[in-house]
Design an enzyme around this catalytic site. Structure first.
Site, PDB file in Angstrom:
ATOM      1  CB  SER A 109     -24.995  32.607  15.641  1.00 52.77           C
ATOM      2  OG  SER A 109     -26.186  32.104  15.151  1.00 52.77           O
ATOM      3  CB  SER A 110     -24.053  30.433  20.503  1.00 57.44           C
ATOM      4  OG  SER A 110     -23.395  29.657  19.545  1.00 57.44           O
ATOM      5  N   GLY A 112     -27.726  34.809  20.412  1.00 60.04           N
ATOM      6  CA  GLY A 112     -29.036  35.169  19.871  1.00 60.04           C
ATOM      7  C   GLY A 112     -30.010  34.007  19.962  1.00 60.04           C
ATOM      8  NE  ARG A 113     -27.901  29.821  15.881  1.00 56.05           N
ATOM      9  CZ  ARG A 113     -27.682  29.071  14.820  1.00 56.05           C
ATOM     10  NH1 ARG A 113     -28.077  27.825  14.807  1.00 56.05           N
ATOM     11  NH2 ARG A 113     -27.056  29.551  13.763  1.00 56.05           N
ATOM     12  CG  LEU A 141     -21.935  42.211  26.348  1.00 54.16           C
ATOM     13  CD1 LEU A 141     -21.919  42.701  24.903  1.00 54.16           C
ATOM     14  CD2 LEU A 141     -21.642  40.710  26.382  1.00 54.16           C
ATOM     15  CD  GLU A 142     -28.061  47.092  27.615  1.00 54.70           C
ATOM     16  OE1 GLU A 142     -27.613  48.075  26.999  1.00 54.70           O
ATOM     17  OE2 GLU A 142     -29.258  46.777  27.595  1.00 54.70           O
ATOM     18  CD  GLN A 160     -20.042  37.226  16.034  1.00 56.22           C
ATOM     19  OE1 GLN A 160     -19.151  36.459  15.729  1.00 56.22           O
ATOM     20  NE2 GLN A 160     -21.290  37.035  15.657  1.00 56.22           N
TER      21      GLN A 160
HETATM   22  O1  DUT Z   1     -28.950  35.063  12.898  1.00 54.29           O
HETATM   23  C1  DUT Z   1     -28.064  34.294  12.487  1.00 54.29           C
HETATM   24  C2  DUT Z   1     -26.698  34.625  12.588  1.00 54.29           C
HETATM   25  C3  DUT Z   1     -25.753  33.726  12.099  1.00 54.29           C
HETATM   26  N1  DUT Z   1     -26.145  32.551  11.551  1.00 54.29           N
HETATM   27  C4  DUT Z   1     -25.122  31.609  11.045  1.00 54.29           C
HETATM   28  C5  DUT Z   1     -24.149  32.298  10.110  1.00 54.29           C
HETATM   29  C6  DUT Z   1     -22.872  32.386  10.863  1.00 54.29           C
HETATM   30  O2  DUT Z   1     -21.742  32.322  10.017  1.00 54.29           O
HETATM   31  C7  DUT Z   1     -22.966  31.191  11.795  1.00 54.29           C
HETATM   32  C8  DUT Z   1     -22.122  31.310  13.038  1.00 54.29           C
HETATM   33  O3  DUT Z   1     -22.349  32.547  13.631  1.00 54.29           O
HETATM   34  P1  DUT Z   1     -21.470  33.046  14.850  1.00 54.29           P
HETATM   35  O4  DUT Z   1     -20.013  33.002  14.518  1.00 54.29           O
HETATM   36  O5  DUT Z   1     -22.089  34.279  15.340  1.00 54.29           O
HETATM   37  O6  DUT Z   1     -21.818  31.868  15.877  1.00 54.29           O
HETATM   38  P2  DUT Z   1     -21.083  31.292  17.080  1.00 54.29           P
HETATM   39  O7  DUT Z   1     -22.045  31.224  18.177  1.00 54.29           O
HETATM   40  O8  DUT Z   1     -19.782  32.014  17.329  1.00 54.29           O
HETATM   41  O9  DUT Z   1     -20.818  29.842  16.542  1.00 54.29           O
HETATM   42  P3  DUT Z   1     -19.478  29.132  16.070  1.00 54.29           P
HETATM   43  O10 DUT Z   1     -19.044  28.431  17.326  1.00 54.29           O
HETATM   44  O11 DUT Z   1     -19.876  28.214  14.987  1.00 54.29           O
HETATM   45  O12 DUT Z   1     -18.548  30.236  15.590  1.00 54.29           O
HETATM   46  O13 DUT Z   1     -24.365  31.112  12.132  1.00 54.29           O
HETATM   47  C9  DUT Z   1     -27.489  32.224  11.457  1.00 54.29           C
HETATM   48  O14 DUT Z   1     -27.858  31.182  10.958  1.00 54.29           O
HETATM   49  N2  DUT Z   1     -28.422  33.100  11.933  1.00 54.29           N
END
Ligand code: DUT
Length: 365
Positions: A109-110, A112-113, A141-142, A160
């Site tokens: 998610s991080s 994508g953001r 990974l691309e 992931q």
């Molecule tokens: O498009 C998305 C995808 C995920 N999530 C939420 C649900 C998911 O359970 C959480 C964490 O996602 P992920 O594990 O991919 O994030 P991370 O970047 O690994 O964060 P963390 O450090 O909290 O695991 O974010 C969203 O709000 N939007």
């Protein structure tokens, strides 16, 4: 109780590593195994390539890289990946999957953001992000940063992987039953179809100013993907306010962070995924398919009221989004068993109980 089919939970992922089904150049990081997924780590070099490619049935990724690599970048001490360029990075992890086990990958998610486009590739692949049952070989990974240049290094975790045995997606009827029992998406009139439950957009906003989201700035400085709360929001994002209009015009080629109107809940025995694009809902897309962890939004894991953060782009033409418009769907899948740790419970999770939330790299105030 353990199901024969379903998504592997944390303990089973640890066991894959113990059995040599999942290998790595280095021991796994302490928090690398998540409730229903494993974070993948970048290896020590990145290859800048002319363009993205698909290995295809006949080829290994390494063969194609010999032909397509423009230059090689050392990641040991960190390096900048520029916007608009395509890089291929061999990952530290590799697989030797059992014949009945497949896997799928997704940007974290991080990632994508931050609008970093990533896809996992394997040898002989005809699809991105899908790893066929029984696959034995390396993972690549691309990476293509779209809005901000980023610093990455060996060990950075951008994507992931989820492992699954068989197919265990919930049907519409099962989804409705689960929704009635557990409230998956906080809505009086759940919209369930095609195996997914709809999420809609919030454009009324929150706080006194009615903050509805953020638009990525251009020509910014560099974001370090491994540093939390290190960057000032306003250096990278332009805040967007509702100003009583309840709508937003998406400019083509701009990147937006928005939020769902509904709170979302993933009960402990399930994992969910947001479908990336549904052409039936308009000429825009939620840009990155997201994994939603077991326990996300779960009250006893401190998640009541968690919204889904949405990364949105318009296609080709400007598009008016209106408050409450359907923007994506969540599909739910059975876990094989309840994870030992749920999202939000002592795992250092960044987004439990989130509202409109930028990635963990930014500090507020
Ligand atoms: O498009 C998305 C995808 C995920 N999530 C939420 C649900 C998911 O359970 C959480 C964490 O996602 P992920 O594990 O991919 O994030 P991370 O970047 O690994 O964060 P963390 O450090 O909290 O695991 O974010 C969203 O709000 N939007």
């Amino acid at each position: 109780m353990t199901r024969t089919t379903g998504i592997l939970a944390d303990r089973a992922i640890d066991a894959l590593f113990g059995e040599g089904r999942l290998k790595s150049e280095a021991p796994l990081d302490a928090d690398q195994v998540q409730p229903a997924s494993l974070d993948l780590r970048l290896g020590s070099k990145a290859m800048r390539v002319r363009a993205s490619f698909m290995p295809g049935r006949e080829h290994k990724v390494a063969d194609k890289l010999e032909r397509l690599t423009l230059h090689e970048i050392d990641l040991e001490d960190g390096a900048v990946l520029e916007t608009g360029c395509v890089y291929i990075v061999p990952l530290m992890e590799s697989l030797d999957l059992p014949q009945d086990m497949s896997a799928s990958a997704n940007p974290k998610s991080s990632t994508g953001r931050l609008d970093i486009f990533t896809r996992v590739m394997v040898d002989h692949a005809q699809e991105f992000d899908k790893i066929p049952a029984g696959y034995r070989g390396p993972l690549y990974l691309e990476i293509s940063p779209r809005t901000f240049p980023v610093i990455v290094r060996r060990g950075s975790r951008l994507s992931q992987i989820r492992f699954r045995v068989g197919h265990s997606l919930l049907s519409d009827t099962e989804l409705l039953d689960l929704h009635q029992a557990e409230t998956l998406v906080a809505s009086e009139m759940p919209n369930v179809s095609g195996g997914g439950i709809a999420l809609s957009i919030d454009l009324k906003g929150s706080g006194p100013d009615g903050l509805i989201g953020y638009r990525g700035k251009h020509h910014t400085s560099v974001i370090d993907v491994d540093r939390k709360a290190a960057h000032d929001v306003l250096d990278f994002w332009e805040p967007l306010y509702s100003r009583g209009r309840d709508e937003l015009i998406l400019d083509p080629d701009e990147f937006y962070i928005l939020v769902s109107r509904e709170a979302v809940h993933v009960p402990p025995l399930f994992a969910a995924e947001m479908t990336p694009y549904d052409p039936l809902v308009g000429e825009f897309r939620v840009h990155y398919a997201g994994f939603f962890d077991p326990g996300f939004g779960h009250a006893s894991a401190g998640g009541a009221g968690s919204r889904a953060v949405l990364e949105v782009r318009s296609h080709e033409v400007p598009f008016i989004l209106e408050h409450g418009q359907v923007i994506g769907r969540l599909v739910y899948e059975h876990m094989q068993e309840r994870p030992a740790g749920l999202y939000g419970t002592g795992l250092g999770s960044s987004y439990q109980a989130q509202g409109l939330k930028l990635s963990k790299h930014f500090r507020v105030g």
